[in-house]
Scaffold this active site. Sequence first.
Site, PDB file in Angstrom:
ATOM      1  N   GLY A 158       0.817  -1.203   0.000  1.00  0.00           N
ATOM      2  CA  GLY A 158       0.000   0.000   0.000  1.00  0.00           C
ATOM      3  C   GLY A 158       0.853   1.256   0.000  1.00  0.00           C
ATOM      4  O   GLY A 158       2.041   1.231   0.340  1.00  0.00           O
ATOM      5  N   CYS A 159       0.232   2.360  -0.363  1.00  0.00           N
ATOM      6  CA  CYS A 159       0.979   3.604  -0.537  1.00  0.00           C
ATOM      7  C   CYS A 159       1.442   4.190   0.794  1.00  0.00           C
ATOM      8  O   CYS A 159       2.598   4.597   0.937  1.00  0.00           O
ATOM      9  CB  CYS A 159       0.165   4.611  -1.335  1.00  0.00           C
TER      10      CYS A 159
END
Lengths: 360, 360, 360, 360
Positions: A158-159
Amino acid sequence: MSSTIRVAVAGASGYAGGEMLRLLAAHPRVEVGAVTAHTSAGTALGEHQPHLRSLAHRVIEPTTPEALAGHDVVVLALPHGASGAVAAQLPGDTLVLDLGADHRLTDAEAWRTFYGSEHAGSWPYGLPELIVAEGAGGAGVARQRDRLAGATRIAVPGCNVTAVTLGLQPGVAAGLIDPSDVVAVLANGYSGAGKSLKPHLLASEGLGSARPYAVGGTHRHIPEIAQNLRTAGAPGVRLSFTPTLVPMSRGILATVTAPLAGGSGTGTAAGAVRQAWVEAYADEPFVHVLPEGQWPSTAMTQGANTALIQVAVDEAAGRVVTVTAIDNLVKGTAGQAVQAMNIALGLPETSGLGVEGVAP
Amino acid sequence: MSSTIRVAVAGASGYAGGEMLRLLAAHPRVEVGAVTAHTSAGTALGEHQPHLRSLAHRVIEPTTPEALAGHDVVVLALPHGASGAVAAQLPGDTLVLDLGADHRLTDAEAWRTFYGSEHAGSWPYGLPELIVAEGAGGAGVARQRDRLAGATRIAVPGCNVTAVTLGLQPGVAAGLIDPSDVVAVLANGYSGAGKSLKPHLLASEGLGSARPYAVGGTHRHIPEIAQNLRTAGAPGVRLSFTPTLVPMSRGILATVTAPLAGGSGTGTAAGAVRQAWVEAYADEPFVHVLPEGQWPSTAMTQGANTALIQVAVDEAAGRVVTVTAIDNLVKGTAGQAVQAMNIALGLPETSGLGVEGVAP
Amino acid sequence: MSSTIRVAVAGASGYAGGEMLRLLAAHPRVEVGAVTAHTSAGTALGEHQPHLRSLAHRVIEPTTPEALAGHDVVVLALPHGASGAVAAQLPGDTLVLDLGADHRLTDAEAWRTFYGSEHAGSWPYGLPELIVAEGAGGAGVARQRDRLAGATRIAVPGCNVTAVTLGLQPGVAAGLIDPSDVVAVLANGYSGAGKSLKPHLLASEGLGSARPYAVGGTHRHIPEIAQNLRTAGAPGVRLSFTPTLVPMSRGILATVTAPLAGGSGTGTAAGAVRQAWVEAYADEPFVHVLPEGQWPSTAMTQGANTALIQVAVDEAAGRVVTVTAIDNLVKGTAGQAVQAMNIALGLPETSGLGVEGVAP
Amino acid sequence: MSSTIRVAVAGASGYAGGEMLRLLAAHPRVEVGAVTAHTSAGTALGEHQPHLRSLAHRVIEPTTPEALAGHDVVVLALPHGASGAVAAQLPGDTLVLDLGADHRLTDAEAWRTFYGSEHAGSWPYGLPELIVAEGAGGAGVARQRDRLAGATRIAVPGCNVTAVTLGLQPGVAAGLIDPSDVVAVLANGYSGAGKSLKPHLLASEGLGSARPYAVGGTHRHIPEIAQNLRTAGAPGVRLSFTPTLVPMSRGILATVTAPLAGGSGTGTAAGAVRQAWVEAYADEPFVHVLPEGQWPSTAMTQGANTALIQVAVDEAAGRVVTVTAIDNLVKGTAGQAVQAMNIALGLPETSGLGVEGVAP
């Protein structure tokens, strides 16, 4: 594998899928194959991604095993919970890159707690620069990239996780910080929320305003960050994590602080800390510790696969402070996926990926 | 004092001065007197503050004792370090509101460390809602407003300080948090930096980007926050403080976390914490704890003298998390000054101040 | 009428309704009565308008004749096409302000062409500063405000219409421009589109981007502008009108050009043009022609009921160029409604309305 | 010429120079040579262009003939008026690309009127897609690119000029519009103003606001647009041109209207107009007429060398309306320069240039 790599993208009408296609279209070894989606099947890609000029005429197919068959690589840019079923129908020797969360966590219990559904299982984790403490030996630092060569299933991080992990892990690996009281506050661009039609995501609401979300330990990225820091050598991670939406379309600026480890003499801490960060990323093509005195901005990373980091020691507060900037759709999603794909397929890790941000 | 209060504003061409004039023009008891400045003296106010339509024709005078004489109130919206000399030339019975930092700190040593010059002295501190621990008795919580009635010199707090102090002090006063490891990260609008002509403050640089500044314990607001939390009852404050510029003109969103105090049973912490925050501000006209589940955004406070707060307990992290939104130019500067002026002069505290934000 | 005016707002959860409430809450003579809506009935107003602190606790009622009964004024902030039926159920002596389009056009055929439904009828038009050519006589310029005193039904103009009309009408009334080839291009903030959940209105799409909409003569505001310019004295209006969404929440910047009238000697045009504009608005409290050389920005009008205008003559192009800034939700909607209400009820026209913008 | 092309960039610390370096760093045939500037000489490029990671370590040299010697191509990204003197010192067989205005106009008188200095002379004009009417014959439309092959001096067009010219020229060449009354209004990102330290360019002023500049026929791009439209076949151009700053860092959205030519039957105009635009750009790699019903946004072009266009006929107004989006720093400046360089050197015109925008 032929010299041209055929890549299909499922979820082509969303932001992650669109960014994947932007990067793939520029990759010297890649041919974009099927572009698929659910509700937008049958329409032109250009209706949903008008900025992708070379692919605008493509017609979106439904996301079916047939449409995804016959590709060297399949990218799943689907809502959380949807990729497990699709992946199960793909051949074992096809490289599958999951941009969703389904296969990131190794702890099924943590999955159930934060996502509320059954765990789809764990895939090799696609953060190449992640330090792997257990593998460390006389020959230097082991990295997660060593586990990706030849992989056929990769869970892309995930970012928010990417930004926090890259920002803090040098201190973990060097034993310079205490992982039991990490505090992370992020400024997040709106594209991280996807194309969801929710009132608080409207431009009229977002322009000129900042607001937090998922406060108080509820954000689903928390167990993934803890998992990474454990991999980098930190037992007993405790993390306070607060993302805030600010008026930009792309970008994450992660401010992460942790207490100086007990043994760190405050008089010498600043130099040792900086040295640990510089050394951790000295050979990394995409993760750069900026020159002393220069702090990252998200604009510096826009459109590029870079993570830019700076670190300071606040002796009065007894804390290390790191700030990391990434483009959430590139190093935070699609660029990271391309990087992992390159490694898995034995291509140069930097193929098709740029380091120059689109700024100002 | 006559029924109309004459107010002069020194530093009328800057953002703080302009906001002061915006609020004063709407105050039912105030008449705007002299508007003065340095380099812009002799020009029309409308050249610098074209949004202030009712005052646009006014001619800016030089900032001199003569120009500022004959007013009931003089507002100093000057660069840090400049107000001491001006104030010394004003009559003792004129109410002087200093929007700069010069007279905020009681500790001359802290001033010298963070500002690098001689301390101008300490004035009554103009944060009416500040909890004063030493004054607490059987009759309830003492507040700083009690010290402002009749004051003729008031040091108006800084904008970051106001947001962090209001967000955290209920936990300090109730003994629910441990003040020795406070972490604050702020999203800041650009007007907080003033009209300075610096490259990183250009619109082309700021639009679409987030960046930190004054990282690592160097920001001048740190000793002022610590001073306030000590006033509210916290000995031994240690604070990690990181402001970040985000693409909005106004507003501060302050995310502040602190460890739960040792005695807080985690099972009961959430309810007790929320109750402490709600009670602390139950009677305050400008500081509102939002209903459970609703988080503040800066847009909600735009143009208004409000501070909007929410609080949560992250039991896994062992921390209280509070988020506070203010308009940096109103509750963070000029509105706070009007509020303090109202108290000092015996007017209703809310005169001329609104609570409805200009949103969306 | 009692000294306190009770006002109900139907459509209280939308942007126009919210802005109406913001202004009414600050109006010295108004008491906010019922707040009503459709799908959000039964919820707290603060869930939808959290910036309206003094009204956040109000519970939204369903929009019914019963809920709206017993008020001196009812404001209809409803979708286009919905106000006719509601208004028909309200007493004839209640002042009804329609913020929607239903009752603005006098030409039923134009209504059918642009809105595709039956015309609800025409009400007195609520643009007080509109020049009424037919009423012009020896005693000076007639204005639309003369038709509003004592009115019980008022159609409040659209935001784009207000900006274009105010910007151009002095040239029409003075015969200095040729109305047969007007070109208007507008920069529009997103709140003008309402809270509609459409993909192109998302923050991720709007931030950092500009885009047009309703291009090529299709926008529903075109016949309303033409109607106004005819009222101001221009037969044969032809108008090219293009709105563009730009990354701001509020504001309209209308650039309007028209050919210099045939009789205008180009040598003397600039002075005569400027004089006509200055004179047209010399006595207007809310419409200001800026000093020569100063051009309006939307920030100058934010939150205020002002329209700021500048005009130039481009002799090489043979055109007058005017630029007008307004806040679309204030002078473009809710502020205009309050202004019209004041006139209708015999209150001072400026009651409860400010002229100082919230800037920067 | 060797297989690697060495390119020097003078003015490397500004926005145009930085964007040139971003594109050159990604060009498969280019090696970046000297980077030079004036006041920033001696500092690291990374201090001024921290987003250019691969070049951040480069040291900026002074802009001297010696520093610029020995390159195949020299790019001048200098303030207007400065490139003539530098170019005069460069060898005649070096390809010199002037990103400034100095050598764009063929009419020395127009130069003196709008720039107020002596004309430096005229160079081949670097807008490859410009239609050249005089060259038109049986073999199809002649383009400006034909004049660039082998050129050693190229004047790269301005950003506003590129957008307006590309948007309107198909109608000029096809005789469908009347060039004597063109009206253009542009929404402009702030980077077009350069890094100038002026108050109205501050983020606090620009965020949330729109404002015009150079209104009334004074903008220096006007004679250049007229020159282009004459080249495309329009005698007697008259142009009303108004740029407006809106809150985005990059991008131009140009709304351009012109009267339908007298001979255009309104009944058949829409189809003929659209056909003319589509045909004019059918073979162009960078200029795309969007599918009917889809309008361009600047985000679609961000970072890409594209110009995206849509056209409509407003029969009631008697006007053609076109909207064109470009990235002002790419197709409006540096990308256009690379494209012209490619043509001049005989490389594929699209080398090193992308068509996929960085969106959202």
